[in-house]
Motif scaffolding. Structure first.
Motif, PDB file in Angstrom:
ATOM      1  N   ALA A 227      -6.123 -46.741 -73.973  1.00  0.00           N
ATOM      2  CA  ALA A 227      -6.285 -47.369 -72.505  1.00  0.00           C
ATOM      3  C   ALA A 227      -5.610 -46.676 -71.573  1.00  0.00           C
ATOM      4  O   ALA A 227      -5.872 -46.288 -70.346  1.00  0.00           O
ATOM      5  CB  ALA A 227      -6.240 -48.842 -72.776  1.00  0.00           C
ATOM      6  N   GLU A 228      -4.238 -46.249 -72.099  1.00  0.00           N
ATOM      7  CA  GLU A 228      -3.411 -45.740 -71.075  1.00  0.00           C
ATOM      8  C   GLU A 228      -3.722 -44.396 -70.711  1.00  0.00           C
ATOM      9  O   GLU A 228      -3.883 -43.908 -69.633  1.00  0.00           O
ATOM     10  CB  GLU A 228      -2.037 -45.731 -71.737  1.00  0.00           C
ATOM     11  N   THR A 229      -4.367 -43.607 -71.809  1.00  0.00           N
ATOM     12  CA  THR A 229      -4.836 -42.430 -71.774  1.00  0.00           C
ATOM     13  C   THR A 229      -5.857 -42.159 -70.606  1.00  0.00           C
ATOM     14  O   THR A 229      -6.204 -41.537 -69.693  1.00  0.00           O
ATOM     15  CB  THR A 229      -5.175 -41.487 -73.005  1.00  0.00           C
ATOM     16  N   LEU A 230      -6.888 -43.149 -70.786  1.00  0.00           N
ATOM     17  CA  LEU A 230      -8.178 -43.373 -70.027  1.00  0.00           C
ATOM     18  C   LEU A 230      -7.946 -43.740 -68.749  1.00  0.00           C
ATOM     19  O   LEU A 230      -8.554 -43.074 -67.748  1.00  0.00           O
ATOM     20  CB  LEU A 230      -9.066 -44.208 -70.886  1.00  0.00           C
ATOM     21  N   ALA A 231      -7.039 -44.520 -68.372  1.00  0.00           N
ATOM     22  CA  ALA A 231      -6.615 -45.251 -67.172  1.00  0.00           C
ATOM     23  C   ALA A 231      -6.103 -43.969 -66.238  1.00  0.00           C
ATOM     24  O   ALA A 231      -6.681 -44.032 -65.218  1.00  0.00           O
ATOM     25  CB  ALA A 231      -5.704 -46.335 -67.321  1.00  0.00           C
ATOM     26  N   PHE A 232      -5.555 -43.127 -66.824  1.00  0.00           N
ATOM     27  CA  PHE A 232      -5.036 -42.126 -65.830  1.00  0.00           C
ATOM     28  C   PHE A 232      -5.925 -41.026 -65.777  1.00  0.00           C
ATOM     29  O   PHE A 232      -5.998 -40.384 -64.623  1.00  0.00           O
ATOM     30  CB  PHE A 232      -3.645 -41.560 -66.566  1.00  0.00           C
ATOM     31  N   GLU A 233      -6.622 -40.729 -66.731  1.00  0.00           N
ATOM     32  CA  GLU A 233      -7.914 -39.648 -66.470  1.00  0.00           C
ATOM     33  C   GLU A 233      -8.603 -40.216 -65.320  1.00  0.00           C
ATOM     34  O   GLU A 233      -9.270 -39.546 -64.666  1.00  0.00           O
ATOM     35  CB  GLU A 233      -8.571 -39.675 -67.816  1.00  0.00           C
ATOM     36  N   GLN A 234      -9.294 -41.653 -65.413  1.00  0.00           N
ATOM     37  CA  GLN A 234     -10.100 -42.161 -64.267  1.00  0.00           C
ATOM     38  C   GLN A 234      -9.436 -42.221 -62.914  1.00  0.00           C
ATOM     39  O   GLN A 234      -9.984 -41.988 -61.877  1.00  0.00           O
ATOM     40  CB  GLN A 234     -10.561 -43.401 -64.841  1.00  0.00           C
ATOM     41  N   TYR A 235      -7.954 -42.281 -63.050  1.00  0.00           N
ATOM     42  CA  TYR A 235      -7.381 -42.210 -61.700  1.00  0.00           C
ATOM     43  C   TYR A 235      -7.447 -40.790 -61.272  1.00  0.00           C
ATOM     44  O   TYR A 235      -7.454 -40.909 -59.784  1.00  0.00           O
ATOM     45  CB  TYR A 235      -5.666 -42.756 -61.760  1.00  0.00           C
TER      46      TYR A 235
END
Length: 461
Positions: free
Chosen positions: A389-397
Motif C-alpha cells: 500500500a505504501e508503494t502504491l500510494a506514492f506511485e498514485q500521488y
C-alpha cells in the motif's frame, strides 16, 4: 529443702510444653496446566535450545565476572561457615591459659591452666541449632542457583533486546533514506509547479521526524550495550556488538505437570528450606527453656617460678558439673519461642505465596505464547499489505491520483506493521525464556567457576 527441689521441677514441666508441629502446606494442584502446552521431548538445557552460540559465551563470562552473582556466592559460603560454627557447639571445648602476674610488694606469680567444657545436648537444643544452620546453608545454595538462572535469563533478554534495537535502527535508517528520496522527488515537482507547497512542508517534516527517531534509537542501542556490559562485569563503553538478527525458534517446550515445579524451581526450594529452617529455629527456642547440663574439667596451678610450675609439683586437677535453669526471666524465653512460632507461620505463607506466584507465571507464559504466535502470523500479513500500500500510494500521488495525506497514512501504517513484526519476534523469544524459567528449566554453563561443585571447593575469603 522439698520446696527448693519442687520449684525447679515445676519450672521444668512448664518448659516442656511442646510447640505446634509443622503441618506441611498441601495445596490442591491440578494434574495438567489449564493453558495449552506442548508435549514431546525437551532439550535439557534451555540456553542451548535458544540456538545462539554467542549468547552462551556471554552467559559463561557473566557467571565468572558478574559482581551480584559473586556476592550471593559469598553469602552461601558464609552460610557454610555458620553451619560449621553451629555444629562445633556440640563438641567439648579445650583451652590452655598461661599467665604471669606481678603485684607490688609480692614476687611474680606464674600460672597455667588447661580447661575443657562440654554442654550436654540432652534436650536436642544444639542439634536443632545445627539443623537450622544446615537448612539455612542449603537455602543459601538454592538462592545462588536461582541467582545464576535469573542472571542468565536477564542477560538473554537484554541480548535479544539489543538485536531488536539494531533491527529497528536499520528499519528507521532505511525509512529515513527513502523519505529523503521522496522529498527530492517532491521538491523537483514543486519547482516544476506540479506539487503544492503543503506537500513539500509535510515531506520535510516527515523526514526530520524520522531522522530524530534514528538518533533516539541509536541512544537506545547504546544504553542496551552498556547494560549488557555491566552484567558481564565490563566497563560500560557501549562497544558490545551484536550482528545477529532475532531468530525464530519453534522448539517444543514440554510443560509437564504443575507439581513438578516444586522440585524444579530453585526459588521454591529456597522458600521450602527456609520454612524448614524456621521450624528448626522454633524447636531450638523451645528446647532452650529446658535446664542446661554442663561438664567442666581443669588441670593447672600457680607458682612463683616457671620451672616449679612445669615440674608438675604445683599442678592439680578439678572436675565439675552444673545444672542451670532459669527461674524468672520476665517471660523472655517464652516470648522468644512465640516469636519463632510467628516467624515459622509467616514462612509457611511466604512459601504458599511463592508457589502460587510460580504457577501463575507458568499459566501466563503458556497462554501468552499462543497469543503471541497468532499475533505474529497476522502482523506478517499486515506487513506485506502495508508495504504494498505504501508503494502504491506514492506511485498514485506522483501520477496525481491521490493527495499527499494518503501517502503519509500509508507510510505510517507500513512503519507500524514492520515495527510490530520486529517487536513480536523479540516478545516470542522473551516468552520462551520466561516459560523456561517459570517451569524451572536449567542451563549448563561451561564457565570454570560457575558449577556448584567448584563453588563448594573454593577457598573462603
Amino acid at each position: 529443702m522439698r520446696t527448693y527441689l519442687f520449684l525447679p521441677l515445676m519450672v521444668l514441666l512448664t518448659a516442656c510444653s511442646a510447640p505446634p508441629e509443622l503441618q506441611p502446606p498441601s495445596p490442591d494442584l491440578p494434574s495438567a496446566w489449564q493453558s495449552p502446552a506442548d508435549t514431546g521431548e525437551q532439550s535439557p538445557d534451555w540456553l542451548v535450545g535458544l540456538n545462539d552460540p554467542a549468547l552462551v559465551e556471554l552467559v559463561d563470562e557473566a557467571m565468572l565476572r558478574n559482581p551480584s552473582l559473586e556476592a550471593v556466592r559469598q553469602q552461601w559460603l558464609a552460610a557454610q561457615q555458620r553451619a560449621e560454627i553451629t555444629g562445633a557447639a556440640r563438641y567439648p571445648q579445650l583451652s590452655l591459659e598461661l599467665s604471669s602476674r606481678r603485684q607490688e610488694g609480692s614476687p611474680r606469680s606464674e600460672s597455667m591452666e588447661q580447661g575443657s567444657g562440654w554442654t550436654l545436648d540432652v534436650w536436642g537444643k544444639l542439634s536443632a541449632d545445627q539443623r537450622e544452620a544446615e537448612l539455612s546453608r542449603a537455602a543459601a545454595e538454592a538462592a545462588y542457583v536461582e541467582q545464576r538462572e535469573a542472571l542468565a535469563a536477564s542477560l538473554a533478554r537484554n541480548w535479544f533486546a539489543l538485536q531488536e534495537a539494531r533491527m529497528l535502527l536499520m528499519l528507521y535508517t532505511q525509512r529515513r533514506d527513502n523519505l529523503q528520496q521522496n522529498l527530492d522527488i517532491i521538491e523537483s515537482g514543486y519547482r516544476q509547479g506540479l506539487n503544492e507547497a503543503l506537500d513539500l512542508y509535510l515531506a520535510r517534516n516527515n523526514l526530520h521526524a524520522e531522522a530524530a527517531r534514528v538518533e533516539q534509537q541509536q541512544q537506545t542501542l547504546s544504553e542496551l550495550q552498556r547494560e549488557l556490559e555491566r552484567q558481564l562485569g565490563r566497563y560500560p563503553a557501549a562497544q558490545l556488538t551484536n550482528d545477529a538478527l532475532l531468530p525464530l525458534n519453534d522448539e517444543v517446550i514440554v510443560a509437564g505437570q504443575p507439581a513438578e515445579i516444586l522440585t524444579r524451581r530453585p526459588d521454591l526450594q529456597q522458600q521450602w528450606l527456609q520454612l524448614l529452617a524456621s521450624d528448626a529455629a522454633l524447636a531450638a527456642a523451645h528446647r532452650d527453656r529446658f535446664p542446661a547440663f554442663n561438664l567442666s574439667a581443669a588441670y593447672g596451678g600457680s607458682s612463683d617460678a616457671l620451672s616449679d610450675l612445669l615440674s608438675g609439683g604445683n599442678l592439680a586437677w578439678s572436675l565439675g558439673a552444673s545444672l542451670v535453669q532459669s527461674l524468672f526471666d520476665a517471660g523472655r524465653k517464652a516470648a522468644v519461642q512465640d516469636q519463632a512460632l510467628a516467624v515459622r507461620r509467616e514462612q509457611e505463607q511466604r512459601w504458599l505465596d511463592a508457589l502460587f506466584s510460580a504457577l501463575t507465571e507458568v499459566e501466563n507464559a503458556l497462554s501468552s505464547r499462543q497469543s503471541l504466535k497468532a499475533r505474529y502470523a497476522l502482523y506478517l500479513k499486515a506487513e506485506q499489505n502495508a508495504l504494498s500500500a505504501e508503494t502504491l500510494a506514492f506511485e498514485q500521488y506522483r501520477n496525481g491520483l491521490e493527495n499527499y495525506t494518503t501517502v503519509l497514512e500509508a507510510q505510517r501504517r507500513s512503519l507500524d506493521a514492520q515495527t510490530s513484526v520486529i517487536n513480536l519476534r523479540r516478545q516470542l523469544l522473551d516468552n520462551r525464556i520466561e516459560l523456561y524459567r517459570a517451569l524451572g528449566g536449567r542451563f549448563a554453563s561451561t564457565a570454570k567457576s560457575a558449577p556448584l561443585q567448584q563453588a563448594k571447593e573454593s577457598d573462603t575469603p
